[in-house]
Design a protein around this motif. Structure first.
Motif, PDB file in Angstrom:
ATOM      1  N   HIS A  69      14.267  48.643  77.095  1.00 17.23           N
ATOM      2  CA  HIS A  69      14.232  47.275  76.585  1.00 17.23           C
ATOM      3  C   HIS A  69      15.527  46.525  76.884  1.00 17.23           C
ATOM      4  O   HIS A  69      15.511  45.300  77.046  1.00 17.23           O
ATOM      5  CB  HIS A  69      13.975  47.291  75.085  1.00 17.23           C
ATOM      6  N   VAL A  70      16.616  47.252  76.944  1.00 22.32           N
ATOM      7  CA  VAL A  70      17.917  46.672  77.297  1.00 22.32           C
ATOM      8  C   VAL A  70      18.615  47.649  78.247  1.00 22.32           C
ATOM      9  O   VAL A  70      18.526  48.868  78.064  1.00 22.32           O
ATOM     10  CB  VAL A  70      18.800  46.437  76.050  1.00 22.32           C
ATOM     11  N   VAL A  71      19.289  47.107  79.266  1.00 19.46           N
ATOM     12  CA  VAL A  71      20.014  47.932  80.235  1.00 19.46           C
ATOM     13  C   VAL A  71      21.475  47.513  80.253  1.00 19.46           C
ATOM     14  O   VAL A  71      21.785  46.329  80.423  1.00 19.46           O
ATOM     15  CB  VAL A  71      19.410  47.793  81.649  1.00 19.46           C
ATOM     16  N   VAL A  72      22.356  48.500  80.074  1.00 19.49           N
ATOM     17  CA  VAL A  72      23.800  48.267  80.161  1.00 19.49           C
ATOM     18  C   VAL A  72      24.255  48.733  81.536  1.00 19.49           C
ATOM     19  O   VAL A  72      23.965  49.861  81.946  1.00 19.49           O
ATOM     20  CB  VAL A  72      24.565  49.025  79.069  1.00 19.49           C
ATOM     21  N   SER A  73      24.935  47.890  82.281  1.00 13.84           N
ATOM     22  CA  SER A  73      25.400  48.206  83.634  1.00 13.84           C
ATOM     23  C   SER A  73      26.913  48.021  83.731  1.00 13.84           C
ATOM     24  O   SER A  73      27.534  47.429  82.838  1.00 13.84           O
ATOM     25  CB  SER A  73      24.682  47.320  84.660  1.00 13.84           C
ATOM     26  N   PRO A  74      27.522  48.513  84.808  1.00 12.27           N
ATOM     27  CA  PRO A  74      28.974  48.363  84.953  1.00 12.27           C
ATOM     28  C   PRO A  74      29.389  46.895  84.990  1.00 12.27           C
ATOM     29  O   PRO A  74      28.631  46.035  85.450  1.00 12.27           O
ATOM     30  CB  PRO A  74      29.259  49.049  86.300  1.00 12.27           C
ATOM     31  N   ASN A  75      30.568  46.626  84.508  1.00  9.38           N
ATOM     32  CA  ASN A  75      31.089  45.267  84.550  1.00  9.38           C
ATOM     33  C   ASN A  75      31.323  44.831  85.992  1.00  9.38           C
ATOM     34  O   ASN A  75      31.410  45.662  86.909  1.00  9.38           O
ATOM     35  CB  ASN A  75      32.396  45.169  83.750  1.00  9.38           C
ATOM     36  N   GLU A  76      31.423  43.539  86.201  1.00 12.96           N
ATOM     37  CA  GLU A  76      31.579  43.002  87.545  1.00 12.96           C
ATOM     38  C   GLU A  76      32.810  43.592  88.228  1.00 12.96           C
ATOM     39  O   GLU A  76      33.896  43.666  87.653  1.00 12.96           O
ATOM     40  CB  GLU A  76      31.706  41.472  87.473  1.00 12.96           C
ATOM     41  N   GLY A  77      32.614  44.020  89.469  1.00 17.96           N
ATOM     42  CA  GLY A  77      33.706  44.616  90.234  1.00 17.96           C
ATOM     43  C   GLY A  77      33.835  46.111  90.054  1.00 17.96           C
ATOM     44  O   GLY A  77      34.692  46.745  90.691  1.00 17.96           O
ATOM     45  N   GLU A  78      33.018  46.706  89.196  1.00 19.33           N
ATOM     46  CA  GLU A  78      33.066  48.155  88.962  1.00 19.33           C
ATOM     47  C   GLU A  78      31.749  48.795  89.399  1.00 19.33           C
ATOM     48  O   GLU A  78      30.684  48.177  89.331  1.00 19.33           O
ATOM     49  CB  GLU A  78      33.331  48.450  87.482  1.00 19.33           C
ATOM     50  N   ASP A  79      31.840  50.041  89.850  1.00 22.35           N
ATOM     51  CA  ASP A  79      30.650  50.774  90.301  1.00 22.35           C
ATOM     52  C   ASP A  79      30.103  51.703  89.223  1.00 22.35           C
ATOM     53  O   ASP A  79      28.916  52.040  89.258  1.00 22.35           O
ATOM     54  CB  ASP A  79      30.977  51.606  91.550  1.00 22.35           C
ATOM     55  N   TYR A  80      30.952  52.122  88.301  1.00 27.36           N
ATOM     56  CA  TYR A  80      30.530  53.115  87.311  1.00 27.36           C
ATOM     57  C   TYR A  80      30.981  52.711  85.908  1.00 27.36           C
ATOM     58  O   TYR A  80      31.862  51.860  85.742  1.00 27.36           O
ATOM     59  CB  TYR A  80      31.106  54.497  87.652  1.00 27.36           C
ATOM     60  N   ILE A 102      31.122  55.242  74.383  1.00 26.78           N
ATOM     61  CA  ILE A 102      30.390  53.980  74.305  1.00 26.78           C
ATOM     62  C   ILE A 102      29.063  54.166  73.580  1.00 26.78           C
ATOM     63  O   ILE A 102      28.638  53.303  72.799  1.00 26.78           O
ATOM     64  CB  ILE A 102      30.145  53.415  75.722  1.00 26.78           C
ATOM     65  N   LEU A 103      28.376  55.293  73.834  1.00 27.99           N
ATOM     66  CA  LEU A 103      27.043  55.514  73.276  1.00 27.99           C
ATOM     67  C   LEU A 103      26.989  55.378  71.760  1.00 27.99           C
ATOM     68  O   LEU A 103      26.093  54.714  71.231  1.00 27.99           O
ATOM     69  CB  LEU A 103      26.520  56.890  73.709  1.00 27.99           C
ATOM     70  N   GLN A 156      16.978  40.054  73.861  1.00 29.46           N
ATOM     71  CA  GLN A 156      18.094  39.153  74.147  1.00 29.46           C
ATOM     72  C   GLN A 156      19.165  39.217  73.060  1.00 29.46           C
ATOM     73  O   GLN A 156      20.363  39.155  73.343  1.00 29.46           O
ATOM     74  CB  GLN A 156      17.572  37.716  74.292  1.00 29.46           C
ATOM     75  N   GLU A 157      18.724  39.352  71.817  1.00 24.88           N
ATOM     76  CA  GLU A 157      19.671  39.438  70.704  1.00 24.88           C
ATOM     77  C   GLU A 157      20.521  40.699  70.803  1.00 24.88           C
ATOM     78  O   GLU A 157      21.750  40.658  70.640  1.00 24.88           O
ATOM     79  CB  GLU A 157      18.907  39.419  69.378  1.00 24.88           C
ATOM     80  N   ILE A 158      19.869  41.839  71.083  1.00 30.75           N
ATOM     81  CA  ILE A 158      20.606  43.109  71.205  1.00 30.75           C
ATOM     82  C   ILE A 158      21.530  43.064  72.412  1.00 30.75           C
ATOM     83  O   ILE A 158      22.686  43.516  72.341  1.00 30.75           O
ATOM     84  CB  ILE A 158      19.620  44.290  71.328  1.00 30.75           C
ATOM     85  N   ALA A 159      21.045  42.516  73.533  1.00 28.27           N
ATOM     86  CA  ALA A 159      21.891  42.411  74.727  1.00 28.27           C
ATOM     87  C   ALA A 159      23.123  41.557  74.437  1.00 28.27           C
ATOM     88  O   ALA A 159      24.230  41.858  74.903  1.00 28.27           O
ATOM     89  CB  ALA A 159      21.089  41.823  75.881  1.00 28.27           C
ATOM     90  N   LYS A 208      27.051  42.593  74.796  1.00 22.03           N
ATOM     91  CA  LYS A 208      27.990  41.799  75.590  1.00 22.03           C
ATOM     92  C   LYS A 208      29.231  41.457  74.777  1.00 22.03           C
ATOM     93  O   LYS A 208      30.352  41.430  75.307  1.00 22.03           O
ATOM     94  CB  LYS A 208      27.314  40.519  76.083  1.00 22.03           C
ATOM     95  N   ASP A 209      29.044  41.196  73.483  1.00 24.94           N
ATOM     96  CA  ASP A 209      30.179  40.895  72.612  1.00 24.94           C
ATOM     97  C   ASP A 209      31.125  42.087  72.480  1.00 24.94           C
ATOM     98  O   ASP A 209      32.298  41.925  72.158  1.00 24.94           O
ATOM     99  CB  ASP A 209      29.684  40.485  71.222  1.00 24.94           C
ATOM    100  N   MET A 210      30.585  43.292  72.750  1.00 24.35           N
ATOM    101  CA  MET A 210      31.415  44.500  72.705  1.00 24.35           C
ATOM    102  C   MET A 210      32.187  44.710  74.000  1.00 24.35           C
ATOM    103  O   MET A 210      32.993  45.637  74.110  1.00 24.35           O
ATOM    104  CB  MET A 210      30.526  45.722  72.425  1.00 24.35           C
ATOM    105  N   GLY A 211      31.899  43.859  75.015  1.00 25.02           N
ATOM    106  CA  GLY A 211      32.646  43.949  76.272  1.00 25.02           C
ATOM    107  C   GLY A 211      31.903  44.640  77.389  1.00 25.02           C
ATOM    108  O   GLY A 211      32.519  44.986  78.415  1.00 25.02           O
ATOM    109  N   TYR A 212      30.601  44.833  77.237  1.00 25.10           N
ATOM    110  CA  TYR A 212      29.815  45.505  78.281  1.00 25.10           C
ATOM    111  C   TYR A 212      28.755  44.553  78.814  1.00 25.10           C
ATOM    112  O   TYR A 212      28.281  43.663  78.105  1.00 25.10           O
ATOM    113  CB  TYR A 212      29.153  46.772  77.728  1.00 25.10           C
TER     114      TYR A 212
END
Length: 315
Positions: A57-68, A75-76, A220-223, A227-231
């Motif tokens: 339902h929500v996917v967390v991916s690396p921040n811009e400019g990072e691969d991993y 974080i989990l 969208q709310e959970i995402a 995002k507010d946590m920095g991810y």
């Protein structure tokens, strides 16, 4: 009984055949309306079952400019503590080429913790051969979709060669085959996260965290909270907008069809009433000569259409 109702009933009884045809037209239109709405509800439910229920339902991916994503074990717990989050599964996803004998196909490797991933995709329910949890205790093993297995002509127990431009070609044993009934069966394969990290030489890092939430409408709310946590996080409505588009298109086409059906049924009633008015010109004149106002005469014919519509809808 008010005389308007009495006259309306007399008119309908005197033209039984036309009245029955109008009632049948309305009854069929309402039946089609109910059945079509049921189909739409079932279609929407099936879409969600096959797609949304199988997707994170929500996917967390690396921040811009990072691969991993590094230090994902820290974080989990933060993500799992968010209200509404049911499960979170870290994974390392990458492209690869699969070769068996003279056949070569491209696909996707998903390195996962089987127990965590099961809470997201429920893949064990789609297994047709093998056990999904076996990945946890084996090395260089893989589970593939039935369509990919059919294209490669492989079975459980066969060894396939897996390669990637920046990775060393490795032999993986097929220990399971799954069937989700979705396009994923052509591309997706699963292996343990340790095997994937070794294959891609990524170290102890991942590039995705899949999340399942209690209500998929809150993606969208959970995402936003993540995002507010920095991810970097996205809900399924952003990553898979074609699902909503498919439902919207189907609903629109269905509404157009239903509108046309109701229009046809309405013309059937209007036609009957028009014939009645034409035949009752003399009686209308007598009523007006007796002092009946035009509004009352209009009410008689409105009652006739109302009675036809009510009986047809009930039937």
């Amino acid at each position: 009984m008010r005389y308007e109702v009495f006259i309306a009933l007399r008119h309908l009884k005197s033209r039984r055949r036309q009245s029955l045809i109008s009632i049948s037209a309305i009854g069929i239109a309402v039946m089609i309306l109910v059945v079509s709405n049921a189909f739409i509800a079932g279609f929407t439910e099936e879409i969600y079952e096959v797609t949304v229920e199988k997707l994170p339902h929500v996917v967390v991916s690396p921040n811009e400019g990072e691969d991993y994503i590094h230090f994902y074990n820290s974080i989990l717990p933060e993500i799992e503590d968010i209200e509404g989050v049911k499960a979170a599964s870290p994974l390392l996803q990458g492209e690869a080429s699969f070769r068996y004998k003279d056949k070569t196909l491209n696909g996707i490797i998903m390195g996962v913790y089987p127990e965590k991933e099961e809470r997201i995709s429920h893949i064990s329910q789609d297994m047709v051969e093998g056990n999904f949890y076996t990945l946890e205790h084996t090395k260089n093993t893989i589970i593939i979709g039935d369509d990919l297995a059919e294209d490669l002509e492989v079975r459980v127990g066969d060894d396939i060669s897996v390669s990637f431009p920046t990775a060393t070609s490795t032999s993986f044993e097929v220990i399971g085959i799954f069937d989700t009934g979705s396009p994923a069966d052509d591309l997706i394969t699963y292996t343990s996260i340790r095997t994937a990290q070794q294959f891609y030489d990524s170290g102890d890092a991942i590039n995705l965290i899949n999340i399942r939430i209690s209500d998929y409408n809150d993606d969208q709310e959970i995402a936003g909270k993540i995002k507010d946590m920095g991810y970097d996080a996205q809900g399924w409505t952003q990553t898979n907008p074609e699902i909503l588009q498919t439902i919207a298109i189907e609903t629109t086409s269905n509404n157009i069809m239903l509108g046309l059906i109701l229009l046809i049924a309405s013309f059937g009633v209007v036609s009957t009433l028009n014939m009645t008015v034409m035949e009752k010109v003399g009686e209308i004149g007598i009523l007006m000569a007796m002092g009946t106002p035009a509004s009352t005469i209009r009410r008689i014919f409105i009652l006739e259409s109302g009675i036809l519509g009510l009986i047809g809808a009930i039937i």
